[in-house]
Scaffold this motif. Sequence first.
Motif, PDB file in Angstrom:
ATOM      1  N   GLY A 191       0.643  -1.297  -0.325  1.00 42.89           N
ATOM      2  CA  GLY A 191       0.071   0.188   0.070  1.00 42.89           C
ATOM      3  C   GLY A 191       0.802   1.429   0.032  1.00 42.89           C
ATOM      4  O   GLY A 191       0.252   2.355   0.360  1.00 42.89           O
ATOM      5  N   ASP A 234       2.169   2.347  -2.742  1.00 45.34           N
ATOM      6  CA  ASP A 234       1.889   3.237  -4.043  1.00 45.34           C
ATOM      7  C   ASP A 234       0.951   4.531  -3.800  1.00 45.34           C
ATOM      8  O   ASP A 234       0.994   5.261  -4.587  1.00 45.34           O
ATOM      9  CB  ASP A 234       1.707   2.254  -4.944  1.00 45.34           C
ATOM     10  N   GLN A 235       0.361   4.578  -2.779  1.00 49.73           N
ATOM     11  CA  GLN A 235      -0.517   5.600  -2.394  1.00 49.73           C
ATOM     12  C   GLN A 235      -0.057   6.532  -1.387  1.00 49.73           C
ATOM     13  O   GLN A 235       0.676   5.896  -0.669  1.00 49.73           O
ATOM     14  CB  GLN A 235      -1.980   5.120  -2.118  1.00 49.73           C
TER      15      GLN A 235
END
Length: 133
Positions: free
Chosen positions: A75, A77-78
Motif C-alpha cells: 500500500g 504506492d498511494q
Amino acid sequence: SIPFDYLSVADELHSGRIKVASESVAAEYRESAADLAAEFAALLDQAKLSLAGEEQRPEEQLPSIDPEAIAGELGLDQPAKNADFGRIRRNFAFANHPDRVAPHLRQRAMIRMQVANMLIDEAKRRALAGVRR
C-alpha cells in the motif's frame, strides 16, 4: 526390565579385563554398516524424489519479487501521511516471512522480505522528511 549400572559397565570396559575378538567384531560391524548404507541410500533417493516433485508446480503462481508489485501489496504506492509503518511491516511479515512459507519458496520469501523492509524504510524516511519541512 533388568537393573543396569552404566558406570560399572564402563569401568569394566576400561579395565581391560574384557577381551573381544577383533576380527569377529570387525566383521559384524561391516555387515551392519552395509545394511545401514543401503537403508540410507534408499531414504536419500526417496527424499530426492519428494523434493523433485515439490519443485515442479507449473500451476503454482510464484509471488513477485518486483519492488513495484511489493510496494502495491504494502500500500506504499498511494501517498499516506500518517501511515503506520510498523503495522504494514508486521502484516507483510505475517503473510510472507520465510519461516511461514513452504520450503521451496523460502529463498523467494527472503528476497521479498528484504525488498519490503527496504521500501518501508524508504517510505518512513520520506514521511519523516516531509514532517520536518
